[in-house]
Design an enzyme around this catalytic site. Structure first.
Site, PDB file in Angstrom:
ATOM      1  N   CYS A  77      72.847  13.252 -82.228  1.00  0.00           N
ATOM      2  CA  CYS A  77      73.142  13.129 -83.655  1.00  0.00           C
ATOM      3  C   CYS A  77      72.550  11.816 -84.156  1.00  0.00           C
ATOM      4  O   CYS A  77      72.918  10.740 -83.669  1.00  0.00           O
ATOM      5  CB  CYS A  77      74.655  13.132 -83.848  1.00  0.00           C
ATOM      6  SG  CYS A  77      75.197  12.847 -85.534  1.00  0.00           S
ATOM      7  N   CYS A 192      67.876  14.772 -88.503  1.00  0.00           N
ATOM      8  CA  CYS A 192      69.250  15.229 -88.286  1.00  0.00           C
ATOM      9  C   CYS A 192      69.126  16.432 -87.365  1.00  0.00           C
ATOM     10  O   CYS A 192      68.279  17.306 -87.599  1.00  0.00           O
ATOM     11  CB  CYS A 192      69.893  15.626 -89.615  1.00  0.00           C
ATOM     12  SG  CYS A 192      71.437  16.552 -89.443  1.00  0.00           S
TER      13      CYS A 192
HETATM   14  N1  DGL Z   1      73.696  16.270 -86.740  1.00  0.00           N
HETATM   15  C1  DGL Z   1      73.895  15.032 -87.423  1.00  0.00           C
HETATM   16  C2  DGL Z   1      72.626  14.173 -87.336  1.00  0.00           C
HETATM   17  O1  DGL Z   1      71.783  14.374 -86.467  1.00  0.00           O
HETATM   18  C3  DGL Z   1      74.433  14.980 -88.820  1.00  0.00           C
HETATM   19  C4  DGL Z   1      75.333  15.981 -89.442  1.00  0.00           C
HETATM   20  C5  DGL Z   1      76.501  15.345 -90.217  1.00  0.00           C
HETATM   21  O2  DGL Z   1      76.354  14.862 -91.342  1.00  0.00           O
HETATM   22  O3  DGL Z   1      77.571  15.329 -89.626  1.00  0.00           O
HETATM   23  O4  DGL Z   1      72.454  13.267 -88.102  1.00  0.00           O
END
Ligand code: DGL
Length: 269
Positions: A77, A192
């Site tokens: 993430c 993301c």
């Molecule tokens: N999957 C997360 C990232 O790579 C973000 C998603 C969220 O806002 O929770 O930034």
């Protein structure tokens, strides 16, 4: 010599985005056990204030490390890594952390037009970490940071239900496309881990073709290179690959989704 570590990798995200990282990890590290953790009770991370999110993550990791003692932790993430990776390494020095950060360096190396956009959550766009990456690796490019409020949620909905609102995807990515002095954006960094699941829709609704770069494969390669310097115990065949959701709500849809990724949804932590 250091004690052999458990043959397990914990992959962490706020939701289903880290599954895009898991997919790559399995290809190059198939012998490990995978523990997928989604902090879905706190989704979306992109909207959190930094201090509160840091405190939340620090507490979650205390519980996860105590319960699973993974051989390696991958923060799948960008929003979480750009905020917390240095801090987590300091607080849990015995753990091996692999982070996910926007692919700004490869984008700067590959662009022909010099116009690069970074599509990310509002949290990742705000981070000093992201700005430092641009200063360090892309100072010769024109980098546009685009904070998307809704794209991660659109990806969650798509992965859970199969529905995708294409018009909304188009709107969220629109600001990535810049025309300047006869040149056009030629690379969009998907910063993301949720976004690679929507890449076909992003491609379809884009005003002109660009390269969409994500970091999933690079993270997996980084994990392999770290793993090659470590010793692991043999994998315990009785322990399945699992998915944990901090909401503790594993609906039928979620169970179906994680089973598709070779995981069994189970109780947190
Ligand atoms: N999957 C997360 C990232 O790579 C973000 C998603 C969220 O806002 O929770 O930034």
């Amino acid at each position: 010599m250091a004690e052999p570590r458990n043959a397990s990798i914990l992959i962490f995200d706020s939701g289903i985005g880290g599954l895009s990282v898991l997919k790559e990890m399995r290809i190059i590290l198939p012998s490990m056990r995978y523990i997928y953790v989604a902090d879905d009770a706190a989704f979306p991370y992109g909207a959190w204030e930094e201090q509160e999110l840091l405190e939340r993550m620090t507490k979650l990791f205390a519980a996860l490390i105590e319960r699973h003692n993974p051989g390696m932790i991958v923060i799948g993430c960008n929003t979480a890594s750009t905020l917390a990776i240095h801090h987590l390494r300091k607080v849990y020095p015995d753990q091996i952390f692999v982070g996910t950060v926007p692919a700004i360096k490869p984008a700067a190396e590959r662009t022909h037009s010099g116009l690069v956009s970074v599509l990310a959550t509002p949290g990742t766009v705000r981070r000093q970490y992201t700005r430092d990456l641009i200063k360090q690796y892309a100072s010769k490019c024109h980098v546009r940071l685009v904070g998307s409020e809704n794209l991660a949620q659109l990806a969650e909905t798509y992965m859970r239900t199969g529905f995708v609102d294409e018009a909304a995807v188009k709107t969220e990515a629109e600001l990535c496309f810049v025309e300047q002095d006869g040149k056009r954006t030629d690379i969009v960094v998907l910063a993301c881990t949720h976004y690679p699941f929507l890449v076909n829709r992003l491609r379809k609704t884009a005003p002109w073709p660009v390269d969409w770069i994500d970091t999933c494969e690079a993270i997996a390669r980084r994990a392999v290179s770290l793993a090659s310097d470590l010793t692991f115990k043999p994998r315990d065949a009785a322990l399945p690959d699992i998915a944990l959701f901090t909401s503790n709500q594993v609906s039928k849809e979620i169970q179906r989704l994680v089973v598709g990724f070779g995981l069994i949804g189970t109780a947190y932590p």
